[in-house]
Design an enzyme around this catalytic site. Structure first.
Site, PDB file in Angstrom:
ATOM      1  N   ASP A 141       0.972  -1.073   0.050  1.00  0.00           N
ATOM      2  CA  ASP A 141       0.169   0.290  -0.043  1.00  0.00           C
ATOM      3  C   ASP A 141       0.774   1.036   0.376  1.00  0.00           C
ATOM      4  O   ASP A 141       1.934   1.066   0.327  1.00  0.00           O
ATOM      5  CB  ASP A 141      -0.924   0.285   0.903  1.00  0.00           C
ATOM      6  N   ARG A 161     -19.430   5.320 -11.112  1.00  0.00           N
ATOM      7  CA  ARG A 161     -17.891   4.532 -10.991  1.00  0.00           C
ATOM      8  C   ARG A 161     -17.187   5.276 -11.776  1.00  0.00           C
ATOM      9  O   ARG A 161     -16.016   5.124 -11.590  1.00  0.00           O
ATOM     10  CB  ARG A 161     -18.123   3.481 -11.106  1.00  0.00           C
ATOM     11  N   HIS A 181     -18.769  -4.255 -16.603  1.00  0.00           N
ATOM     12  CA  HIS A 181     -19.570  -4.391 -14.930  1.00  0.00           C
ATOM     13  C   HIS A 181     -19.891  -2.577 -14.438  1.00  0.00           C
ATOM     14  O   HIS A 181     -20.030  -1.938 -14.406  1.00  0.00           O
ATOM     15  CB  HIS A 181     -17.943  -4.451 -13.825  1.00  0.00           C
TER      16      HIS A 181
HETATM   17  N1  APR Z   1      -0.799   2.807  -4.325  1.00  0.00           N
HETATM   18  C1  APR Z   1      -0.819   2.016  -3.526  1.00  0.00           C
HETATM   19  N2  APR Z   1      -1.608   1.920  -2.857  1.00  0.00           N
HETATM   20  C2  APR Z   1      -2.934   2.982  -2.924  1.00  0.00           C
HETATM   21  C3  APR Z   1      -2.619   3.663  -4.021  1.00  0.00           C
HETATM   22  C4  APR Z   1      -1.599   3.550  -4.641  1.00  0.00           C
HETATM   23  N3  APR Z   1      -0.920   4.788  -5.432  1.00  0.00           N
HETATM   24  N4  APR Z   1      -3.673   4.685  -3.923  1.00  0.00           N
HETATM   25  C5  APR Z   1      -4.369   3.880  -2.770  1.00  0.00           C
HETATM   26  N5  APR Z   1      -4.290   2.917  -2.085  1.00  0.00           N
HETATM   27  C6  APR Z   1      -4.750   2.620  -1.622  1.00  0.00           C
HETATM   28  C7  APR Z   1      -5.232   2.978  -0.318  1.00  0.00           C
HETATM   29  O1  APR Z   1      -4.176   3.416   0.434  1.00  0.00           O
HETATM   30  C8  APR Z   1      -6.010   2.229   0.534  1.00  0.00           C
HETATM   31  O2  APR Z   1      -5.704   1.229   1.547  1.00  0.00           O
HETATM   32  O3  APR Z   1      -5.742   1.632  -1.748  1.00  0.00           O
HETATM   33  C9  APR Z   1      -6.516   1.108  -0.709  1.00  0.00           C
HETATM   34  C10 APR Z   1      -7.938   0.855  -0.995  1.00  0.00           C
HETATM   35  O4  APR Z   1      -8.797   0.480   0.057  1.00  0.00           O
HETATM   36  P1  APR Z   1     -10.119   1.149   0.325  1.00  0.00           P
HETATM   37  O5  APR Z   1     -10.368   2.157   0.752  1.00  0.00           O
HETATM   38  O6  APR Z   1     -10.590   0.742   1.616  1.00  0.00           O
HETATM   39  O7  APR Z   1     -11.029   0.285  -0.563  1.00  0.00           O
HETATM   40  P2  APR Z   1     -11.809  -1.257  -1.527  1.00  0.00           P
HETATM   41  O8  APR Z   1     -12.808  -1.194  -0.586  1.00  0.00           O
HETATM   42  O9  APR Z   1     -10.699  -1.758  -0.868  1.00  0.00           O
HETATM   43  O10 APR Z   1     -11.743  -0.768  -2.467  1.00  0.00           O
HETATM   44  C11 APR Z   1     -10.623  -1.064  -3.786  1.00  0.00           C
HETATM   45  O11 APR Z   1     -11.872  -2.493  -5.402  1.00  0.00           O
HETATM   46  O12 APR Z   1     -14.084  -2.656  -5.848  1.00  0.00           O
HETATM   47  C12 APR Z   1     -12.584  -1.864  -5.827  1.00  0.00           C
HETATM   48  O13 APR Z   1     -14.680  -0.130  -6.290  1.00  0.00           O
HETATM   49  C13 APR Z   1     -13.561  -0.826  -5.264  1.00  0.00           C
HETATM   50  O14 APR Z   1     -11.897   1.225  -6.268  1.00  0.00           O
HETATM   51  C14 APR Z   1     -12.496  -0.452  -5.276  1.00  0.00           C
HETATM   52  C15 APR Z   1     -11.609  -1.476  -5.436  1.00  0.00           C
END
Ligand code: APR
Length: 309
Positions: A34, A89, A176
């Site tokens: 992350d 989306r 989707h």
């Molecule tokens: N590099 C790495 N991680 C990143 C980056 C990046 N550049 N930008 C954002 N993230 C991380 C965020 O820090 C966060 O921990 O991506 C993670 C996304 O997690 P959530 O906000 O919990 O989202 P989530 O519910 O997991 O969904 C993620 O999957 O189903 C799809 O629509 C949903 O696009 C979304 C994705």
């Protein structure tokens, strides 16, 4: 024997839950990545500490450094922003495209032979970003959408008829999103088409609920979007690839003439094995189904064109 290695980019709800499923099944060692420092490390350590209780030997590593993902068999991309209530989306398009582009570029440098499983929304458009950023052949860039849409449809069929989810099958094509194309005549309970078991009105109600399945969860949660079913669906794809099971699953893949579509990622049934997307299964559609599929593809094309504008 070399163990399978899966890196999951994005240690949020979908990413961490996917990591949990893969590790607890003993399918692979998992690296969680992350951009936020400490988050993947904390979640990976927490998951590792569950291993003695759950009884598996998969290792879990959390990191902010792509070097730790080197040699991954599969890279699952979940990084991005999740949909908020009222956000379509499409609103996510530009922001998530930038994120997916940068993480794919970084990840494939260290795992040039991996298979990319894309989860970030808007899904079909993010698959285009990923194939451009990686330069991979289409067999190795696969989007997770149809498995989730099918799972939702199956859930509603089972609820409606009071039968086991295990005996349900659902067939969902297209992008989707709101234009997805569930095919009721190929959606069955123990091989019986649901059109034989329900009125056309009830079938349509389930189809509509499936098409807005993601929004239904967002509206209930109020913050964030669905993750248990998306993670389970991603796991099913990873399992079929790593164990070369040749499962036939609906996935977003780059069509090159199949179903009358060229150069677009759209959801169709494919055979998933160690080579990634090994085969597209093409079926003849009725004129109505074909029109719905073309409408759905047009919606994907519109997003992709917005991206390239
Ligand atoms: N590099 C790495 N991680 C990143 C980056 C990046 N550049 N930008 C954002 N993230 C991380 C965020 O820090 C966060 O921990 O991506 C993670 C996304 O997690 P959530 O906000 O919990 O989202 P989530 O519910 O997991 O969904 C993620 O999957 O189903 C799809 O629509 C949903 O696009 C979304 C994705």
């Amino acid at each position: 024997m070399r163990r399978n290695k899966v890196s999951v980019i994005g240690a949020g709800n979908v990413g961490a839950t996917t990591a949990q499923r893969i590790a607890e099944a003993g399918l692979a060692d998992v690296v969680l990545v992350d951009i936020v420092e400490g988050l993947p490390q904390g979640k990976a350590l927490d998951l590792a500490e569950a291993a003695p209780v759950m009884g598996h030997d998969s290792t879990l590593t959390g990191t902010n450094d792509y070097a730790d993902t080197a040699g991954s068999d599969i890279i699952v991309v979940t990084s991005g922003l999740a949909r908020q209530p009222g956000m379509s989306r499409d609103d996510l398009l530009a922001r998530n495209a930038g994120i997916v582009r940068s993480v794919v570029q970084a990840a494939v440098q260290h795992s040039p032979d991996c298979i990319l499983v894309i989860v970030t929304n808007p899904l079909d458009a993010m698959c285009h970003v990923a194939i451009d950023a990686s330069g991979f052949p289409r067999e190795r860039v696969i989007g997770m959408a149809g498995v989730l849409d099918s799972a939702r449809f199956r859930t509603f069929i089972a609820m409606e008829l009071g039968v086991s989810v295990e005996d349900t099958h659902a067939f969902v094509l297209g992008g989707h999103g709101d234009t997805m194309v569930p095919l009721p005549r190929y959606s069955t309970v123990a091989g019986i088409p649901i059109t034989e078991l329900m009125t056309p009105e009830r079938v349509q109600a389930l189809v509509d609920r499936t098409a807005s399945g993601g929004a239904e969860i967002v509206a209930l949660l109020k913050a964030g979007s669905a993750y248990y079913a998306p993670a389970a669906s991603t796991y099913e794809m990873v399992d079929s690839i790593l164990r070369d099971r040749k499962r036939v699953l609906a996935c977003a893949v780059l069509l090159q003439g199949e179903y009358g579509v060229d150069g677009l990622f759209v959801g169709v049934p494919v055979v998933l094995g160690r080579g990634g997307m090994e085969r597209i299964i093409e079926i003849a559609l009725t004129p109505e189904e074909s029109a719905a599929f073309q409408r759905s593809s047009a919606a994907v094309r519109e997003l992709v064109e917005k991206l390239r504008a």
